[in-house]
Design an enzyme around this catalytic site. Structure first.
Site, short mmCIF file in Angstrom:
data_model
loop_
_atom_site.label_atom_id
_atom_site.label_comp_id
_atom_site.label_asym_id
_atom_site.label_seq_id
_atom_site.Cartn_x
_atom_site.Cartn_y
_atom_site.Cartn_z
N CYS A 80 -18.49 -53.91 -20.28
CA CYS A 80 -17.57 -55.06 -20.73
C CYS A 80 -18.49 -55.69 -21.91
CB CYS A 80 -17.31 -55.89 -19.58
SG CYS A 80 -15.85 -57.07 -19.92
N HIS A 171 -15.06 -51.85 -15.96
CA HIS A 171 -16.12 -51.94 -15.03
C HIS A 171 -16.10 -50.99 -13.93
CE1 HIS A 171 -17.11 -56.25 -16.01
NE2 HIS A 171 -15.50 -56.40 -16.37
N GLU A 173 -18.38 -50.40 -12.09
CA GLU A 173 -18.84 -50.82 -10.68
C GLU A 173 -18.08 -51.33 -9.61
OE1 GLU A 173 -18.81 -52.12 -13.46
OE2 GLU A 173 -19.17 -54.62 -13.58
#
Ligand code: XMP
Length: 605
Positions: A80, A171, A173
């Site tokens: 990001c 993202h 994660e």
């Protein structure tokens, strides 16, 4: 460094710590570093990951970090904001625009090692205002995304194999990027060439050792709500220092679920932790503190401050005020309070109010779970031998039903409605839905920033996926909207009126009943474990000609509470809820929250 380790630079995105956790779960050490640390602090790592951030790279915000990291020879991957910074540093351009929230399809351009073992199209999670619009000559696009109805976004994944610099706009994660773990693991193992050596067992041993060192000969006074976190913390502390030096205090703040305190006291007794188990019924004190209060952050502060007063008084009464304070704080509690150096305060969690912060600085607080997420706490609990039923309980916020009982001064909050309403109605109509912007607000999170904005009520009998598409279009395209709820009543309301209401025992009792109905239904339909959490919210909003209020049910799936997706409930269950909830005193409308996080948070306040 003894183990292969990855540095995660924390630019204050909601997810920086999550990145470290995901790496640890693959057995590789990960450490959080601050962006302005000297370049020497970044030496010795096998690789660096740059997190997302609430700052806007397009405006040059947060651009004063240690750029010398780019001179290091190790691989660097940015997510990001980090992705945009890398693109920019190596000659690319970014622009304010091209924002995406929620799910997108990543189309992978090449058989790059970062995407080894993955499909040509992968679902990924987006939350950004800025976008990369061109890359430097050493870089190539290795993925682009398509969101909603064929809207294409370029440079969603970029890379330079010669420089060993990479960036993902999405993202990886968060759990909603379905194979994000694999992408991170590919970076860690394929690109950085790390070897695995970290485990939960080792973590438990280390924590027990740390607690023993911190506590020494003293005793610990643990605030035990009875949720998964405080239960696991209690058992861990009991093992570390022995039950004789552990005092548990359970406070009934009057904002608990139906029969909750009785259940909690029984559970701690069964766990053999009843030697120093204390209980205070402080419902009246909390109600008094909340009298006439309507603003969410003020409510949170009042609940937090009252909580501290009550436990301090109780500690004095018991003569244990000099003991260390134990808390079952887990990582999301600190980050959403703005607890890392750069994160925005989304919500002030009660275990991070100023007095407790002061105690933390004076090393008077023991928080053995502060680095963990809920899934990890459950895993640790299992290792500690806690029974499954206690571990599988839905998370329940510290301020309890206080954050699920919206209050209002009865003012119709319609600022900006002239521009919002036509946009929302037009978008909804495109999906076969009717829409009404509601004259109240709830807390949400957009691009890592707190968003206190309006919900939209949608009515219409469309399929679940169409409904979700409508929600992502509305929340992405109309500024000022962070949430959508789906009307479970038979007609689209002609008006929506905010009614004056505060935290009172009567309203709490109604909410407790509605919550018990929802929980019982989830268990009966065997959905309790599948649904991660299901807040039931009482909203002071009348959608009919009668003066009543509205109940909102918010079933979500999540793993770590940092992101969430709404859950579709079976039609029979919905129909039963409609009959039972609408039968409660003063409830005239029922709706289902159909928003992901972001842009809506799990709780409404
Ligand atoms: P949000 O609403 O921020 O919630 O998406 C994320 C998770 O945190 C819980 N939550 C809290 N837990 N103290 C807590 O211990 C709090 O003040 C608090 N506020 C929210 C929420 O229930 C969800 O699981």
């Amino acid at each position: 460094m003894q183990h292969d380790t990855i540095a995660v630079i924390d630019f204050g995105g909601q997810y920086a710590h999550l990145i470290a956790t995901k790496i640890r779960r693959r057995g590789v050490r990960a450490e959080i570093r601050q962006p302005e640390e000297p370049v020497e602090a970044f030496e010795g790592y096998r690789g660096i990951i740059i997190s997302g951030s609430p700052s806007l790279a397009s405006r040059g915000e947060d651009s004063q970090y240690t750029k010398a990291i780019y001179d290091l020879k190790v691989p660097i991957l940015g997510f990001c904001f980090g992705h945009q910074e890398i693109a920019q540093h190596y000659g690319g351009q970014i622009e304010h625009g091209g924002r995406e929230w929620g799910k997108a399809d990543l189309h992978i351009e090449s058989g790059h090692p970062l995407f080894r073992g993955l499909e040509p199209v992968e679902p990924v999670w987006m939350s950004h205002y800025d976008s990369v619009v061109s890359v430097g000559s050493d870089f190539e696009e290795i993925g682009h995304t398509i969101t909603g109805e064929a809207s294409e976004h370029r440079f969603a994944a970029i890379g330079s194999d010669s420089l060993r610099r990479y960036g993902f706009q999405f993202h990886p994660e968060v759990d909603d990027t379905v194979h994000g773990d694999e992408m991170i693991a590919n970076f860690v193992f394929e690109i950085c060439d790390c070897a695995a050596s970290w485990s939960m067992e080792q973590f438990l041993d280390e924590q027990i050792e740390r607690v023993r060192e911190q506590v020494g000969e003293q005793s610990v006074f643990l605030l035990a709500s009875g949720g998964v976190d405080s239960t696991v913390a209690a058992v861990l502390l009991g093992q570390a220092i022995g039950p004789g030096r552990l005092h548990l205090l359970h406070i009934d703040n009057g904002l608990m679920r139906l029969h909750e305190s009785a259940h909690v006291l029984r559970m701690f007794t069964e766990l053999g932790l009843d030697r120093n188990l204390h209980f205070v019924d402080a419902g009246d004190t909390f109600l008094k503190a909340l009298e006439g209060v309507a603003e969410p952050e003020v409510k949170r502060r009042k609940i937090g401050d009252t909580f501290v007063d009550v436990f301090q008084n109780e500690a004095k009464r018991l003569g244990i005020e000099h003991h260390l304070l134990g808390q079952g704080t887990i990582y999301p509690d600190t980050i959403e309070t703005g607890g890392t150096q750069r994160s925005d305060t989304i919500k002030t969690h009660h275990n991070r109010v100023p007095i407790i912060q002061e105690m933390i600085e004076a090393s008077r607080v023991v928080e053995p779970l502060a680095d963990l997420y809920k899934v990890e706490v459950r895993e640790l609990g299992k290792r500690l031998g806690i029974e499954q039923r206690a571990l599988s309980r839905h998370p329940f916020p510290g301020p309890g039903l206080g954050v699920r009982l919206l209050c209002s001064r009865g003012v119709q909050d319609r600022e900006g409605f002239e521009t919002m309403e036509p946009q929302v109605e037009q978008l909804a109509a495109h999906y076969g839905l009717q829409a009404r912007v509601l004259p109240i607000r709830s807390v949400g999170v957009k691009a890592d920033l707190r968003a206190y904005e309006h919900p939209v009520l949608l009515s219409g009998d469309v399929g679940w996926q169409v409904l979700l598409d409508a929600v992502s279009a509305i929340t992405a395209q109309v500024p000022g909207i962070n949430r959508c709820v789906w009307n479970l009543g038979s007609e689209h309301p002609a008006r929506a009126t905010a009614v004056e209401a505060y935290t009172t025992r009567d309203r709490l009792d109604v909410l407790r009943e509605a919550d018990a109905i929802v929980m019982e239904a989830l268990r009966r339909f065997d959905l309790y474990d599948d649904v991660w959490q299901c807040p039931t919210v009482l909203v002071p909003l009348s959608l009919t000609d009668e003066p009543g209020e509205t109940v909102i049910v918010r079933p979500i799936r999540s793993q770590r509470a940092m992101t969430a997706t709404p859950v579709e409930l079976p039609a029979v269950l919905v129909s039963e809820l409609r009959d039972q909830v609408l039968g409660l005193d003063g409830i005239t409308a029922l709706a289902l929250d159909v928003t992901s996080k972001p842009p809506g948070t799990i709780e409404w306040e």
